[in-house]
Scaffold this motif. Structure first.
Motif, mmCIF file in Angstrom:
data_model
loop_
_atom_site.group_PDB
_atom_site.id
_atom_site.type_symbol
_atom_site.label_atom_id
_atom_site.label_comp_id
_atom_site.label_asym_id
_atom_site.label_seq_id
_atom_site.Cartn_x
_atom_site.Cartn_y
_atom_site.Cartn_z
ATOM 1 N N ALA A 43 46.189 38.300 42.618
ATOM 2 C CA ALA A 43 45.423 38.400 43.869
ATOM 3 C C ALA A 43 46.067 37.657 45.039
ATOM 4 C CB ALA A 43 43.981 37.948 43.647
ATOM 5 N N LEU A 48 44.785 38.657 48.561
ATOM 6 C CA LEU A 48 43.370 38.753 48.193
ATOM 7 C C LEU A 48 42.923 37.554 47.360
ATOM 8 C CD1 LEU A 48 43.466 42.545 47.208
ATOM 9 C CD2 LEU A 48 42.492 41.559 49.303
ATOM 10 N N GLU A 50 41.224 34.957 47.955
ATOM 11 C CA GLU A 50 39.872 34.439 48.157
ATOM 12 C C GLU A 50 38.805 35.523 47.978
ATOM 13 O OE1 GLU A 50 39.257 31.158 48.626
ATOM 14 O OE2 GLU A 50 41.424 30.936 48.348
ATOM 15 N N THR A 51 39.185 36.673 47.453
ATOM 16 C CA THR A 51 38.280 37.808 47.326
ATOM 17 C C THR A 51 37.476 37.711 46.037
ATOM 18 O OG1 THR A 51 39.888 39.137 48.533
ATOM 19 C CG2 THR A 51 38.170 40.336 47.345
ATOM 20 N N ASP A 55 34.512 42.604 44.694
ATOM 21 C CA ASP A 55 35.211 43.181 45.845
ATOM 22 C C ASP A 55 36.636 43.596 45.472
ATOM 23 O OD1 ASP A 55 32.989 42.890 47.486
ATOM 24 O OD2 ASP A 55 33.588 40.856 48.091
ATOM 25 N N LEU A 56 37.271 42.853 44.570
ATOM 26 C CA LEU A 56 38.597 43.248 44.094
ATOM 27 C C LEU A 56 38.531 44.586 43.359
ATOM 28 C CD1 LEU A 56 40.039 39.865 42.790
ATOM 29 C CD2 LEU A 56 40.880 41.199 44.735
ATOM 30 N N THR A 59 38.315 47.222 46.084
ATOM 31 C CA THR A 59 39.320 47.355 47.141
ATOM 32 C C THR A 59 40.765 47.236 46.675
ATOM 33 O OG1 THR A 59 39.194 45.003 47.681
ATOM 34 C CG2 THR A 59 37.724 46.479 48.889
ATOM 35 N N GLN A 65 43.721 45.867 40.374
ATOM 36 C CA GLN A 65 42.417 46.518 40.290
ATOM 37 C C GLN A 65 42.011 46.726 38.835
ATOM 38 O OE1 GLN A 65 41.108 49.610 39.255
ATOM 39 N NE2 GLN A 65 39.109 49.316 40.210
#
Length: 195
Positions: A43, A48, A50-51, A55-56, A59, A65
Protein backbone atom coordinates in the motif's frame (compact mmCIF):
# COMPACT_ATOMS: atom_id res chain seq x y z
CA UNK A 1 -0.17 3.30 9.57
CA UNK A 2 -0.14 -0.51 9.17
CA UNK A 3 -3.40 -2.43 9.24
CA UNK A 4 -3.32 -4.78 12.21
CA UNK A 5 -4.63 -8.32 12.35
CA UNK A 6 -7.63 -8.18 14.69
CA UNK A 7 -7.97 -10.94 17.23
CA UNK A 8 -10.67 -13.52 16.66
CA UNK A 9 -13.87 -12.64 18.56
CA UNK A 10 -13.63 -15.93 20.50
CA UNK A 11 -11.03 -18.49 21.52
CA UNK A 12 -9.37 -20.39 18.65
CA UNK A 13 -11.09 -23.65 19.70
CA UNK A 14 -14.53 -22.13 20.34
CA UNK A 15 -16.00 -23.30 17.02
CA UNK A 16 -15.07 -26.94 17.59
CA UNK A 17 -16.04 -29.58 16.62
CA UNK A 18 -17.33 -27.80 13.50
CA UNK A 19 -14.15 -25.84 12.75
CA UNK A 20 -10.98 -26.83 14.57
CA UNK A 21 -8.51 -24.56 16.27
CA UNK A 22 -5.89 -25.77 13.79
CA UNK A 23 -8.09 -24.64 10.89
CA UNK A 24 -8.59 -21.24 12.49
CA UNK A 25 -4.85 -20.97 13.09
CA UNK A 26 -4.30 -21.68 9.39
CA UNK A 27 -6.96 -19.27 8.12
CA UNK A 28 -6.50 -16.46 10.64
CA UNK A 29 -2.99 -16.79 12.00
CA UNK A 30 -1.30 -17.71 8.75
CA UNK A 31 -3.33 -16.72 5.67
CA UNK A 32 -5.10 -13.60 6.92
CA UNK A 33 -1.88 -12.40 8.55
CA UNK A 34 0.04 -12.99 5.29
CA UNK A 35 -2.54 -11.01 3.30
CA UNK A 36 -2.33 -8.10 5.75
CA UNK A 37 1.48 -8.23 5.69
CA UNK A 38 1.32 -7.99 1.89
CA UNK A 39 -1.15 -5.10 2.08
CA UNK A 40 1.10 -3.28 4.54
CA UNK A 41 4.09 -3.81 2.25
CA UNK A 42 2.34 -2.84 -1.01
CA UNK A 43 0.00 0.00 0.00
CA UNK A 44 2.66 2.65 0.80
CA UNK A 45 4.38 2.09 -2.56
CA UNK A 46 1.02 2.63 -4.28
CA UNK A 47 0.47 5.89 -2.36
CA UNK A 48 -2.28 4.21 -0.31
CA UNK A 49 -0.45 3.68 2.97
CA UNK A 50 -3.10 5.46 5.04
CA UNK A 51 -6.11 3.91 3.27
CA UNK A 52 -8.54 1.75 5.24
CA UNK A 53 -8.77 -1.92 4.25
CA UNK A 54 -12.32 -1.68 2.87
CA UNK A 55 -11.35 1.32 0.76
CA UNK A 56 -8.33 -0.59 -0.59
CA UNK A 57 -10.65 -3.39 -1.69
CA UNK A 58 -12.77 -0.87 -3.58
CA UNK A 59 -10.03 1.28 -5.09
CA UNK A 60 -6.72 -0.59 -5.34
CA UNK A 61 -5.76 -2.72 -8.31
CA UNK A 62 -3.78 -5.86 -9.02
CA UNK A 63 -1.95 -7.73 -6.31
CA UNK A 64 -2.68 -5.10 -3.64
CA UNK A 65 -6.41 -5.31 -4.30
CA UNK A 66 -6.34 -9.13 -4.18
CA UNK A 67 -4.57 -9.22 -0.82
CA UNK A 68 -6.83 -6.50 0.59
CA UNK A 69 -9.98 -8.30 -0.59
CA UNK A 70 -8.95 -11.63 0.89
CA UNK A 71 -8.03 -9.99 4.22
CA UNK A 72 -11.38 -8.16 4.28
CA UNK A 73 -13.32 -11.30 3.33
CA UNK A 74 -11.70 -13.27 6.15
CA UNK A 75 -12.34 -10.54 8.72
CA UNK A 76 -15.97 -10.38 7.58
CA UNK A 77 -16.34 -14.16 7.87
CA UNK A 78 -15.18 -14.12 11.52
CA UNK A 79 -17.85 -11.52 12.34
CA UNK A 80 -20.51 -13.88 10.91
CA UNK A 81 -19.60 -16.83 13.14
CA UNK A 82 -20.32 -17.58 16.78
CA UNK A 83 -19.63 -20.64 18.92
CA UNK A 84 -22.59 -23.02 19.14
CA UNK A 85 -22.27 -22.93 22.95
CA UNK A 86 -22.78 -19.15 22.82
CA UNK A 87 -25.83 -19.28 20.57
CA UNK A 88 -24.36 -19.83 17.12
CA UNK A 89 -26.37 -21.88 14.67
CA UNK A 90 -30.12 -22.21 14.72
CA UNK A 91 -32.29 -20.35 12.26
CA UNK A 92 -32.40 -16.77 11.00
CA UNK A 93 -35.04 -14.57 12.62
CA UNK A 94 -36.96 -11.39 11.89
CA UNK A 95 -36.46 -9.44 8.68
CA UNK A 96 -33.62 -11.72 7.56
CA UNK A 97 -35.81 -14.82 7.93
CA UNK A 98 -38.62 -13.06 6.05
CA UNK A 99 -36.26 -12.15 3.18
CA UNK A 100 -34.94 -15.72 3.01
CA UNK A 101 -38.47 -17.17 2.97
CA UNK A 102 -39.56 -14.75 0.22
CA UNK A 103 -36.56 -15.69 -1.95
CA UNK A 104 -36.01 -19.39 -1.21
CA UNK A 105 -39.25 -20.64 0.39
CA UNK A 106 -37.72 -21.54 3.76
CA UNK A 107 -34.39 -21.75 5.59
CA UNK A 108 -33.82 -25.37 4.58
CA UNK A 109 -34.11 -24.55 0.88
CA UNK A 110 -31.84 -21.55 1.39
CA UNK A 111 -29.15 -23.78 2.93
CA UNK A 112 -29.57 -26.27 0.08
CA UNK A 113 -29.20 -23.51 -2.52
CA UNK A 114 -26.17 -22.09 -0.71
CA UNK A 115 -24.54 -25.54 -0.66
CA UNK A 116 -25.32 -26.14 -4.34
CA UNK A 117 -23.72 -22.86 -5.33
CA UNK A 118 -20.72 -23.41 -3.04
CA UNK A 119 -20.11 -26.91 -4.38
CA UNK A 120 -20.44 -25.80 -8.00
CA UNK A 121 -17.49 -23.42 -7.68
CA UNK A 122 -14.48 -24.92 -9.41
CA UNK A 123 -11.37 -23.96 -7.47
CA UNK A 124 -11.04 -21.35 -4.76
CA UNK A 125 -13.32 -18.52 -3.76
CA UNK A 126 -16.18 -17.53 -1.51
CA UNK A 127 -19.89 -18.26 -1.13
CA UNK A 128 -22.08 -15.34 -0.12
CA UNK A 129 -25.54 -14.49 1.10
CA UNK A 130 -26.07 -11.06 -0.42
CA UNK A 131 -28.66 -8.34 -0.20
CA UNK A 132 -29.39 -6.79 -3.59
CA UNK A 133 -30.00 -3.03 -3.96
CA UNK A 134 -33.76 -3.73 -4.14
CA UNK A 135 -33.65 -5.41 -0.70
CA UNK A 136 -34.01 -9.01 -1.90
CA UNK A 137 -31.47 -11.64 -0.91
CA UNK A 138 -29.47 -13.89 -3.17
CA UNK A 139 -26.71 -16.49 -3.06
CA UNK A 140 -23.58 -16.10 -5.17
CA UNK A 141 -19.94 -17.08 -5.34
CA UNK A 142 -16.88 -15.03 -6.07
CA UNK A 143 -13.74 -16.61 -7.49
CA UNK A 144 -10.38 -16.47 -5.78
CA UNK A 145 -10.01 -13.25 -3.77
CA UNK A 146 -12.90 -11.28 -5.29
CA UNK A 147 -15.21 -9.53 -2.84
CA UNK A 148 -18.81 -8.40 -3.35
CA UNK A 149 -18.09 -5.03 -1.74
CA UNK A 150 -16.69 -3.90 -5.09
CA UNK A 151 -20.23 -4.02 -6.56
CA UNK A 152 -23.74 -2.98 -5.62
CA UNK A 153 -24.65 -6.00 -3.51
CA UNK A 154 -24.30 -5.94 0.25
CA UNK A 155 -22.67 -9.02 1.82
CA UNK A 156 -24.64 -10.49 4.72
CA UNK A 157 -22.67 -13.73 5.19
CA UNK A 158 -19.50 -15.00 3.57
CA UNK A 159 -17.91 -18.43 3.67
CA UNK A 160 -14.35 -19.16 2.64
CA UNK A 161 -14.21 -21.91 0.01
CA UNK A 162 -10.45 -22.02 -0.35
CA UNK A 163 -9.19 -25.54 0.36
CA UNK A 164 -7.25 -24.44 3.46
CA UNK A 165 -10.59 -23.44 5.04
CA UNK A 166 -11.70 -27.05 5.35
CA UNK A 167 -8.98 -29.55 4.37
CA UNK A 168 -7.70 -30.14 7.91
CA UNK A 169 -11.18 -30.91 9.24
CA UNK A 170 -13.00 -32.37 6.24
CA UNK A 171 -10.30 -33.35 3.71
CA UNK A 172 -11.78 -32.70 0.26
CA UNK A 173 -15.39 -32.90 1.50
CA UNK A 174 -16.40 -29.28 0.89
CA UNK A 175 -20.08 -30.23 1.30
CA UNK A 176 -19.53 -31.54 4.85
CA UNK A 177 -17.72 -28.31 5.69
CA UNK A 178 -20.56 -26.14 4.35
CA UNK A 179 -23.08 -28.23 6.32
CA UNK A 180 -21.03 -27.97 9.53
CA UNK A 181 -20.74 -24.19 9.33
CA UNK A 182 -24.50 -23.76 9.84
CA UNK A 183 -23.88 -24.84 13.45
CA UNK A 184 -21.79 -21.74 14.12
CA UNK A 185 -23.42 -18.97 12.05
CA UNK A 186 -24.25 -15.89 14.10
CA UNK A 187 -27.62 -15.06 12.55
CA UNK A 188 -27.96 -11.85 14.59
CA UNK A 189 -24.66 -10.61 13.15
CA UNK A 190 -25.71 -11.65 9.64
CA UNK A 191 -29.00 -9.78 10.05
CA UNK A 192 -27.15 -6.69 11.31
CA UNK A 193 -25.52 -6.33 7.89
CA UNK A 194 -28.89 -5.71 6.20
CA UNK A 195 -29.82 -2.25 4.96
Amino acid sequence: MPIELAALPWDRTALEPHLSGDTLDLQHGRHQRAHLDAVNALAPAAGLGETALEDLVRTAQGTLQGHAAQAWNLAFQWRCLKPAAAGGGGEPQGALADAIVRRFGDATRFRQRFATVALALQGSGWAWLLQRPDGTVSVAVTCNTASPITGDDRPLFGLNLWEHAYVLDYREARGRYVEAVWNVVDWAAVASHMR
